[in-house]
Write an enzyme that holds these catalytic residues in place. Structure first.
Site, PDB file in Angstrom:
ATOM      1  N   ARG A  76       2.544 -10.443  10.785  1.00  0.00           N
ATOM      2  CA  ARG A  76       2.622 -11.743  10.115  1.00  0.00           C
ATOM      3  C   ARG A  76       1.418 -12.623  10.419  1.00  0.00           C
ATOM      4  O   ARG A  76       0.919 -13.324   9.533  1.00  0.00           O
ATOM      5  CB  ARG A  76       3.914 -12.465  10.497  1.00  0.00           C
ATOM      6  CG  ARG A  76       4.030 -13.829   9.834  1.00  0.00           C
ATOM      7  CD  ARG A  76       5.324 -14.552  10.144  1.00  0.00           C
ATOM      8  NE  ARG A  76       5.259 -15.941   9.710  1.00  0.00           N
ATOM      9  CZ  ARG A  76       5.424 -16.360   8.464  1.00  0.00           C
ATOM     10  NH1 ARG A  76       5.687 -15.492   7.518  1.00  0.00           N
ATOM     11  NH2 ARG A  76       5.339 -17.645   8.169  1.00  0.00           N
ATOM     12  N   HIS A 128       1.947   4.466   0.763  1.00  0.00           N
ATOM     13  CA  HIS A 128       2.042   3.990  -0.619  1.00  0.00           C
ATOM     14  C   HIS A 128       3.396   4.282  -1.259  1.00  0.00           C
ATOM     15  O   HIS A 128       3.997   3.417  -1.880  1.00  0.00           O
ATOM     16  CB  HIS A 128       0.927   4.591  -1.474  1.00  0.00           C
ATOM     17  CG  HIS A 128      -0.425   4.029  -1.168  1.00  0.00           C
ATOM     18  ND1 HIS A 128      -1.577   4.490  -1.765  1.00  0.00           N
ATOM     19  CD2 HIS A 128      -0.819   3.033  -0.325  1.00  0.00           C
ATOM     20  CE1 HIS A 128      -2.615   3.813  -1.297  1.00  0.00           C
ATOM     21  NE2 HIS A 128      -2.178   2.939  -0.418  1.00  0.00           N
ATOM     22  N   LYS A 139      -6.312   3.364  -4.279  1.00  0.00           N
ATOM     23  CA  LYS A 139      -6.487   4.818  -4.171  1.00  0.00           C
ATOM     24  C   LYS A 139      -6.340   5.225  -2.700  1.00  0.00           C
ATOM     25  O   LYS A 139      -6.633   4.423  -1.802  1.00  0.00           O
ATOM     26  CB  LYS A 139      -7.827   5.249  -4.744  1.00  0.00           C
ATOM     27  CG  LYS A 139      -9.074   4.620  -4.101  1.00  0.00           C
ATOM     28  CD  LYS A 139      -9.548   5.391  -2.901  1.00  0.00           C
ATOM     29  CE  LYS A 139     -10.687   4.708  -2.211  1.00  0.00           C
ATOM     30  NZ  LYS A 139     -10.956   5.279  -0.868  1.00  0.00           N
ATOM     31  N   ASP A 185     -10.075  10.105   0.243  1.00  0.00           N
ATOM     32  CA  ASP A 185     -10.889   8.902   0.443  1.00  0.00           C
ATOM     33  C   ASP A 185     -12.049   8.810  -0.543  1.00  0.00           C
ATOM     34  O   ASP A 185     -12.290   7.744  -1.113  1.00  0.00           O
ATOM     35  CB  ASP A 185     -11.426   8.862   1.878  1.00  0.00           C
ATOM     36  CG  ASP A 185     -11.964   7.488   2.230  1.00  0.00           C
ATOM     37  OD1 ASP A 185     -11.157   6.556   2.386  1.00  0.00           O
ATOM     38  OD2 ASP A 185     -13.191   7.334   2.323  1.00  0.00           O
TER      39      ASP A 185
END
Length: 360
Positions: free
Chosen positions: A71, A111, A129, A211
């Site tokens: 946070r 993801h 990506k 990557d």
């Protein structure tokens, strides 16, 4: 200073900073965002999230919210970028009716967890990506998006840069003749000294394929008439089990070839050459390129093509999602290209024996 030093390519972060500096103070183009505006939030507050917030600010817009595992980092991010709300949990973000779209900027292996929940909550999602770890995860996410009537979009910059849209328009109109061969290089130098960093860490879905390979394969696939159905390759793995270099040759049913070289441990130019009957198209630093050179076969004439601006790369991504939400079929269809690329990357990793913990 030698010319070779002066003209050496910048690393990704430095290149992005230079691109933003180049457009600072300029009037934002009025043809980028041309669909109804969505209210955006972001998950994660790392490099890409900061670039996203900066990009929106260039357009006179701001993020509405941010959620992050830590946070304190989210609060600092919100203060830096004038973000209206910091969520204590991602569940609070999903439940907020004031948010239409979410940009997921977390590590690759997280993801699918965010995609499942955000799409099921009725949010449109732009995902950094690589959009998922593998083809099965992407198909799952697409099914959830279809079920809930929302848009899922891959944020790989290749899919969104106006330069490629213009080159594809001309190629599809027949100006270049038949496409025969795509050759793409992408090399970065990442020290082996710290194998826990994200590039070499198998627990963070590291490796060259997800990557940097995603850029090369996306550009290759854009200019091919169909998905390659023949693939041969060699991949080098490091001691952590991730791929650090690869050579790939692909061919589709039309006989179009793609030749790709990737490495995380040697600097290479990010150079693409797409060869047609009537010309070849050369693009340097191609992930966010705004300029290409066409060399015509008949007389060697060189033509410079410019479209878009590197500094607005992430704006083009968000604009495409907004267009897709508004019903633009071309923008909505970009996920099909992303799915083909993900299928190729999944196949190649399987051939090389790169398996992430989440896949075991």
């Amino acid at each position: 200073m030698l010319d070779t030093e002066k003209n050496a390519p910048l690393d990704a972060a430095a290149a992005a900073s230079a691109a933003f500096a180049a457009v600072e103070g300029q009037a934002f183009p009025d043809d980028v965002f041309n669909a109804p505006e969505l209210r955006w939030a972001v998950i994660g507050c790392g490099v890409i999230a900061n670039q996203m917030a900066t990009s929106l600010a260039l357009a006179g817009r701001h993020l509405r919210g941010v959620a992050n595992r830590t946070r304190d980092k989210a609060v600092a991010f919100a203060e830096r970028h004038h973000v209206a709300r910091v969520y204590d949990t991602v569940e609070e973000l999903y439940a907020d009716p004031e948010i239409d779209a979410i940009y997921v900027t977390t590590p690759h292996n997280t993801h699918i967890r965010y995609l499942r929940a955000a799409l099921a909550a009725g949010k449109h999602v732009l995902c950094e990506k690589s959009i998922t770890l593998n083809a099965a995860e992407l198909e799952e996410a697409r099914a959830i998006a279809r079920e809930h009537g929302v848009v899922l979009m891959d944020a790989t910059t290749i899919l969104h840069m106006p330069l490629y849209r213009e080159l594809l328009r001309r190629a599809n109109a027949g100006e270049f003749g038949r496409m025969n061969l795509a050759q793409l290089n992408f090399g970065s130098y990442k020290e082996y000294g710290d194998l826990t960093n994200r590039f070499y860490n198998i627990n963070l879905a590291g490796g060259a394929m997800l990557d940097i390979g995603v850029y090369a394969l996306s550009l290759m696939r854009l200019f091919m008439a169909s998905q390659p159905n023949e693939v041969v390759s060699l991949g080098n793995l490091c001691e952590t089990g991730v791929d650090v270099a690869g050579g790939i040759v692909c061919r589709n049913a039309e006989g179009q070839l793609g030749v790709v070289s990737l490495t995380l441990h040697s600097k290479q130019p990010k150079r693409a050459v797409i060869s047609f009957d009537s010309c070849y198209v050369e693009v340097s630093e191609y992930p966010r390129a705004d300029t290409a050179t066409i060399v015509w076969t008949a007389d060697g004439r060189r033509e410079t093509v410019s479209a878009g601006t590197e500094g607005y790369a992430l704006c083009y991504e968000m604009a495409d999602l907004e267009r897709a939400v508004a019903g633009d079929a071309e923008a909505a269809g970009l996920i099909d290209v992303a799915a083909d690329v993900m299928e190729l990357m999944t196949r190649l990793r399987a051939d090389w024996g790169v398996v992430y913990p989440e896949e075991r």
